[in-house]
Design a protein around this motif. Structure first.
Motif, short mmCIF file in Angstrom:
data_model
loop_
_atom_site.label_atom_id
_atom_site.label_comp_id
_atom_site.label_asym_id
_atom_site.label_seq_id
_atom_site.Cartn_x
_atom_site.Cartn_y
_atom_site.Cartn_z
N ALA A 18 -5.34 8.00 -2.79
CA ALA A 18 -4.26 7.57 -1.90
C ALA A 18 -4.77 7.35 -0.47
O ALA A 18 -4.25 6.51 0.27
CB ALA A 18 -3.13 8.61 -1.90
N ASP A 69 -6.91 0.14 1.05
CA ASP A 69 -6.41 -0.76 0.02
C ASP A 69 -7.16 -2.08 0.12
O ASP A 69 -7.09 -2.77 1.13
CB ASP A 69 -4.91 -0.99 0.22
CG ASP A 69 -4.27 -1.74 -0.93
OD1 ASP A 69 -5.01 -2.34 -1.73
OD2 ASP A 69 -3.03 -1.73 -1.02
N LYS A 74 -4.17 1.73 -7.55
CA LYS A 74 -4.46 1.46 -6.13
C LYS A 74 -5.04 0.07 -5.93
O LYS A 74 -4.81 -0.57 -4.90
CB LYS A 74 -5.44 2.52 -5.60
CG LYS A 74 -5.75 2.44 -4.10
CD LYS A 74 -4.51 2.70 -3.23
CE LYS A 74 -4.82 2.59 -1.75
NZ LYS A 74 -5.08 3.89 -1.11
N SER A 130 -5.20 6.09 -11.55
CA SER A 130 -5.12 6.05 -10.08
C SER A 130 -5.91 4.88 -9.50
O SER A 130 -5.43 4.19 -8.59
CB SER A 130 -5.62 7.37 -9.49
OG SER A 130 -7.00 7.58 -9.77
N ASN A 152 0.67 4.25 -2.74
CA ASN A 152 0.33 5.62 -2.33
C ASN A 152 1.45 6.60 -2.68
O ASN A 152 1.18 7.75 -3.03
CB ASN A 152 0.03 5.66 -0.84
CG ASN A 152 -1.31 5.01 -0.50
OD1 ASN A 152 -2.14 4.80 -1.38
ND2 ASN A 152 -1.52 4.71 0.77
N GLN A 175 -5.05 12.50 -4.47
CA GLN A 175 -4.86 12.51 -3.02
C GLN A 175 -5.96 11.72 -2.32
O GLN A 175 -5.70 11.01 -1.33
CB GLN A 175 -4.82 13.96 -2.52
CG GLN A 175 -3.61 14.74 -3.02
CD GLN A 175 -3.71 16.23 -2.79
OE1 GLN A 175 -4.81 16.78 -2.58
NE2 GLN A 175 -2.59 16.93 -2.83
N THR A 211 0.83 -1.21 0.00
CA THR A 211 0.00 0.00 0.00
C THR A 211 0.86 1.25 0.00
O THR A 211 0.57 2.23 -0.70
CB THR A 211 -0.93 0.00 1.23
OG1 THR A 211 -1.71 -1.19 1.23
CG2 THR A 211 -1.84 1.21 1.23
#
Length: 418
Positions: free
Chosen positions: A89, A93, A140, A136, A30, A86, A26
């Motif tokens: 992030a 997860d 992730k 993104s 991030n 952001q 993770t």
């Protein structure tokens, strides 16, 4: 360019990168996401300049104003991309989460672990911000991704791709974790959707024509929705103030979205009282009203609706209205004409609300709220890659969890089967 060879190389690199991102922690993911935000911040002027080239080319090529609007990358839009990175992030997860772990009579423990899908191909039009959103969410959720944006946004997307590449290098991840296709040749799409050896899932985002083509020709599973023909049904037990507010918001808050109401169904007992007020508010906002015979008898200026209207996603200030006898007729109409995206009932009758929730077969079914809430952010997913009206593999707004699958895990201590 030999498009077939180019796409094969892209696919091979993505498959290799999927193993690297699939096992990344993770913290590493991030780091990459926040580095993307920093790179975009540092490249504001380059992004605006690249986008201006696309806008100028679009105007020369006669791109419609609505498409130019979606294509434009404003300072506010860049702020939104940074904020989105952001936010992703900051999301939990999903990878590696174990659920349903239980002991079996044999003594083994059986459960499920959430894992990435692998390689996700995303095909989209116009909006450059989708490049960042898709990258993104796939990153992730532990997936490699191949992004094919519209030819009208090629310069903007390649400028964003450079920011992504810088961020992946900073996080010490392969730059092929996110690949933005560099050619505008449409043959690249045909190759992308027919490479099951390299691509696990395709997600198209765009007009109905694009999605129909992808669904028809793909040899890879597709997560999609074609239409957003959404309904609001005002029941005879509705609170009148709630009904008016919801029906107006569902249509007029934004016209060009897939979760905008396209057909209003209203119980006959409420129609005479509420339709004049609703019509006044709709007409004040420039909405053209098309109605059944009973609707046209109540609303001055309403146009007679055709059968085609009930099956049309307008994406415009046009609304179809039908007066129905009761919830039975409303649900029958929805069953016949809905695209199974989102439907709302407005009622204070708990029993009828439960029936509507249970019997209406759409990806989102809502009680006493606007259809405009059918959105990943509003559902608490943080963000979405799109909305699915399929029943397999994901349904409704597709967030991080929708970009994963589960595998069974078994824990033993020397157990053997007798």
């Amino acid at each position: 360019m030999d498009v077939k060879a180019y796409m094969a190389t892209i696919g091979q690199q993505a498959r290799a990168a999927s193993r690297a991102i699939g096992k990344a922690g993770t913290g590493t993911k991030n780091t990459a996401l926040l580095a993307m935000a920093d790179a975009i911040e540092a490249s504001r002027n380059k992004l605006i300049a690249a986008n201006q080239i696309d806008l100028d080319n679009g105007k020369k090529n006669g791109l419609e104003p609505a498409l130019l609007d979606r294509l434009e990358l404003t300072p506010k839009g860049i702020d939104g991309m940074i904020e989105g990175l952001q936010q992703v992030a900051g999301l939990a997860d999903p990878i590696g989460a174990i659920t349903d772990l239980t002991y079996q009579p044999s003594g083994i423990q059986v459960g499920k672990m959430r894992v990435p899908l692998g390689v996700i191909g995303i095909i989209y039009e116009s909006r450059p911000n989708v490049t960042v959103e898709a990258a993104s969410l796939c990153l992730k959720s532990g997936n490699a991704t191949i992004l094919r944006g519209g030819s009208e946004a090629i310069n903007s997307n390649q400028a964003i791709a450079e920011c992504i590449r810088i961020a992946l290098e900073k996080a010490e991840l392969p730059t092929s974790v996110v690949q933005v296709i560099e050619t505008t040749d449409r043959a690249a799409v045909g190759e992308l959707i027919t490479m099951p050896e390299f691509v696990d899932v395709i997600i198209p985002r765009g007009g109905k024509g694009l999605i129909e083509r992808i669904s028809r020709d793909a040899k890879v599973p597709v997560i999609k929705h074609l239409d957003g023909i959404c309904h609001v049904y005002i029941d005879n037990a509705a609170d009148k103030e709630k009904a008016i507010n919801i029906a107006v918001n569902a249509k007029t808050q934004r016209y060009g979205t897939c979760n905008t109401m396209e057909t209003l169904l209203i119980a006959e007992s409420m129609a005479i009282e509420l339709l004049p007020t609703l019509a006044e508010q709709y007409q004040a906002k420039g909405v053209e009203l098309r109605g059944c015979e009973k609707t046209c008898a109540i609303i001055s200026g309403a146009i007679a609706a055709t059968e085609e209207d009930w099956d049309t996603e307008y994406l415009a200030p046009i609304l179809s209205i039908k007066v129905v006898a009761d919830i039975e007729e409303a649900m029958s109409h929805i069953s016949q004409h809905s695209s199974e995206h989102t439907e709302t009932i407005v009622t204070e009758n708990y029993t009828l609300a439960q029936r509507f929730l249970r019997e209406v077969d759409s990806s989102s079914v809502i009680v006493n709220a606007s259809t405009r809430f059918a959105d990943g952010f509003e559902y608490g997913l943080g963000a979405e890659i799109g909305i699915s009206t399929d029943k397999l593999h994901a349904r409704g707004p597709v967030g991080l969890e929708g970009l994963t699958t589960q595998k069974y895990i078994v824990l033993g201590d020397g157990h053997i089967r007798q």
